[in-house]
Design a protein around this motif. Sequence first.
Motif, PDB file in Angstrom:
ATOM      1  N   SER A 568       0.828  -1.209   0.000  1.00  0.00           N
ATOM      2  CA  SER A 568       0.000   0.000   0.000  1.00  0.00           C
ATOM      3  C   SER A 568       0.859   1.254   0.000  1.00  0.00           C
ATOM      4  O   SER A 568       0.604   2.216  -0.741  1.00  0.00           O
ATOM      5  CB  SER A 568      -0.926  -0.006   1.225  1.00  0.00           C
ATOM      6  N   GLU A 569       1.906   1.243   0.824  1.00  0.00           N
ATOM      7  CA  GLU A 569       2.772   2.425   0.887  1.00  0.00           C
ATOM      8  C   GLU A 569       3.508   2.651  -0.432  1.00  0.00           C
ATOM      9  O   GLU A 569       3.654   3.788  -0.895  1.00  0.00           O
ATOM     10  CB  GLU A 569       3.775   2.259   2.030  1.00  0.00           C
ATOM     11  N   THR A 570       3.965   1.554  -1.046  1.00  0.00           N
ATOM     12  CA  THR A 570       4.641   1.688  -2.344  1.00  0.00           C
ATOM     13  C   THR A 570       3.683   2.220  -3.406  1.00  0.00           C
ATOM     14  O   THR A 570       4.050   3.070  -4.234  1.00  0.00           O
ATOM     15  CB  THR A 570       5.213   0.336  -2.777  1.00  0.00           C
ATOM     16  N   ALA A 574       3.948   5.678  -5.538  1.00  0.00           N
ATOM     17  CA  ALA A 574       3.857   5.693  -7.004  1.00  0.00           C
ATOM     18  C   ALA A 574       2.806   6.692  -7.467  1.00  0.00           C
ATOM     19  O   ALA A 574       3.004   7.405  -8.463  1.00  0.00           O
ATOM     20  CB  ALA A 574       3.538   4.294  -7.523  1.00  0.00           C
ATOM     21  N   LEU A 575       1.661   6.755  -6.766  1.00  0.00           N
ATOM     22  CA  LEU A 575       0.624   7.730  -7.107  1.00  0.00           C
ATOM     23  C   LEU A 575       1.143   9.151  -6.938  1.00  0.00           C
ATOM     24  O   LEU A 575       0.890  10.035  -7.772  1.00  0.00           O
ATOM     25  CB  LEU A 575      -0.613   7.516  -6.229  1.00  0.00           C
ATOM     26  N   TYR A 576       1.878   9.379  -5.862  1.00  0.00           N
ATOM     27  CA  TYR A 576       2.463  10.698  -5.640  1.00  0.00           C
ATOM     28  C   TYR A 576       3.447  11.037  -6.763  1.00  0.00           C
ATOM     29  O   TYR A 576       3.463  12.154  -7.299  1.00  0.00           O
ATOM     30  CB  TYR A 576       3.173  10.729  -4.285  1.00  0.00           C
ATOM     31  N   ASN A 596      12.107   6.233  -8.451  1.00  0.00           N
ATOM     32  CA  ASN A 596      12.863   5.011  -8.703  1.00  0.00           C
ATOM     33  C   ASN A 596      12.471   3.919  -7.710  1.00  0.00           C
ATOM     34  O   ASN A 596      12.245   2.752  -8.077  1.00  0.00           O
ATOM     35  CB  ASN A 596      14.357   5.312  -8.615  1.00  0.00           C
ATOM     36  N   ARG A 597      12.357   4.299  -6.441  1.00  0.00           N
ATOM     37  CA  ARG A 597      12.025   3.324  -5.388  1.00  0.00           C
ATOM     38  C   ARG A 597      10.634   2.727  -5.590  1.00  0.00           C
ATOM     39  O   ARG A 597      10.427   1.520  -5.489  1.00  0.00           O
ATOM     40  CB  ARG A 597      12.118   4.016  -4.032  1.00  0.00           C
ATOM     41  N   SER A 598       9.662   3.580  -5.890  1.00  0.00           N
ATOM     42  CA  SER A 598       8.281   3.087  -6.030  1.00  0.00           C
ATOM     43  C   SER A 598       8.142   2.214  -7.279  1.00  0.00           C
ATOM     44  O   SER A 598       7.443   1.199  -7.262  1.00  0.00           O
ATOM     45  CB  SER A 598       7.308   4.257  -6.093  1.00  0.00           C
ATOM     46  N   PHE A 599       8.819   2.587  -8.359  1.00  0.00           N
ATOM     47  CA  PHE A 599       8.737   1.783  -9.581  1.00  0.00           C
ATOM     48  C   PHE A 599       9.331   0.391  -9.358  1.00  0.00           C
ATOM     49  O   PHE A 599       8.721  -0.632  -9.692  1.00  0.00           O
ATOM     50  CB  PHE A 599       9.475   2.509 -10.705  1.00  0.00           C
ATOM     51  N   LEU A 600      10.538   0.348  -8.773  1.00  0.00           N
ATOM     52  CA  LEU A 600      11.170  -0.939  -8.527  1.00  0.00           C
ATOM     53  C   LEU A 600      10.379  -1.755  -7.502  1.00  0.00           C
ATOM     54  O   LEU A 600      10.283  -2.989  -7.603  1.00  0.00           O
ATOM     55  CB  LEU A 600      12.606  -0.738  -8.042  1.00  0.00           C
TER      56      LEU A 600
END
Length: 618
Positions: A568-570, A574-576, A596-600
């Motif tokens: 959920s946090e990732t 990603a939405l942000y 980069n973090r959310s995509f990976l």
Amino acid sequence: MTTNQPGHTFQVDLRGLVDLLSHHLYSSPRVYLRELMQNAVDAITARRLLDPAAPARITIRTGVDGGITVEDSGVGLTEADVHTFLATIGRSSKRSAAGELDLAAERADFIGQFGIGLLACFVVADEIRVVSRSAKEPNASAVEWRGQSDGTYSIRTLPAGSVAQPGTTVTLTPRADGSEWLEPGNVLQLAKHYGSLLRYEVEVVDRHGDVSRVNDTPPVWERPYRSPAARREALAAYGKAVFDFTPLDTIDLDIPLVGLKGVACVLPTPAHPTRRSGNRVHLKGMLLSDQATELVPEWAFFVACVVDTTGLRPTASREALYADETLAAVRDAIGERVRQWLTELAASDLALLRRFLDVHHLAVKAMARYDDELLALLLPWLPFETTDGTVSLDEFSRAHPVVLVTQTVEEFRQVAPIAAAAGLGVVNGGYVYDRELVHQLPRVRPGTTVTDLDPETVTAHLDSVDPAAELAAAPFLARARAVADRLDTDVALRAFQPVGMPAMLVDNREARHERRRAELSAGADDLWAGILGSLNSSAPRAQLILNHLNPLIRKLSELAATADPQLSETAIEALYGQALLLSRRPLRPSDHALLNRSFLGLLEFAAQAAGTDKEGSR
């Protein structure tokens, strides 16, 4: 008691004066040839005041013992004139002192004004030899004057009959560091550069006797043509030859007050407002400057002019225009002529007007800020970025009586999709001149209202979510707010169009200022960090607005209670990140890291889910 002492004469160090001329008064040694041609033209002008039928010729001979000679059929000098003018620095033979070549009560007939022209030749020559026979005294013998660069000179009377006709011949013997300027190729190039519009015939003759015509007169704008189209074609060809571009169009210039005629060539490609075109100014046919930016208004950076004038004043170096009221009036008159040309295009050639605006709409907008009449005339054609696409203000104001305008491009990017879906009419006022012009709309389109837009104005048009639905989404919103809080951002749930947009990032000006203050504080030393910290304000933070109508947001909301908290946090990060990209806000290093973090992270969860599904199918 004070005793009056006899007057003393200034002593002049000629070598020092030559150095002063070459490094401070003149921009380049090449001006020597302009000075010689100018003296020759003025001598012919003076002789024609005595005898209108007198010959008018200037011949420049190259390859003469490494130097050149310049011959003219002008008024010439007597022995007394030689002592008076060639041996006295700063004394001009065109001065109207009684008895001293008092041939022109009106100085407008002459190019030279300062009496230092011949001296400039010492920039390239070690010796100057002048042989002259006066037309004022037909029986007088010719006189020879030889001047050396060390400041010495000699004068002698030549035998009777040694010079057949009145006139003057100047011969330059080159100095070691100036010989390149006296090479035949350079001499011909310089003669054409400076003398292309001179009224009297000028020829360059090389050591083989080959003759090259320097000037091409009358000027192209003074010649007769069989039709307006033929004239336009000839002016365009001239612009191509002078400026090395084919003009989009040409504008005739004619200001009788200062005897100015010429042509303005419209650039065919965009020009930056700070890089103004070089305008060529000829003074009585002689080129004065090819970089006279002061000739046209600053906003007219899309034209390059070639003009010939009799009434503008040169500076002492004769390489620029003297800034006075006359020059200011000429500049205004040229600006008015350019405005008139635009008016004529709007009335008679809309295709050319559209082509011009496609290239130079920025310049026209600069003009229209101070000209309501021009703005009203061009409203149907000037392009603006709006929520209806790139359209004219005229078309946009008819569709939206209330026009909202943003102050920055970033603000427009944030609100454009939502405002368009809500039927709001928003103009991007972040580009130079656009916001000013939009605010002038009510003056030229009565009934139109213009208001500055803040992103918060758009959020007020978003629909609230049903309380029951918001309550059901509480776990997801709580997790989203925990993530967003680390990003100095608030979270809200709203319903808005378009449905395909899951989230929107909105921050007002105060929030941006606070973010910038925090960035500066983080990178400052202790002293500045303390000062910036004391400026901390309670400005609202940016808002991540989640779209309850979007299927992804609904799905995340439904799974919040059972899904992996890390997933959920990732997803929220990603939405942000997506909303951040859509806002076109400049990305900080931390923003790049988050994207980069959310995509990976999402890729990792997707890979794990695929592996689980594969094991479950066995």
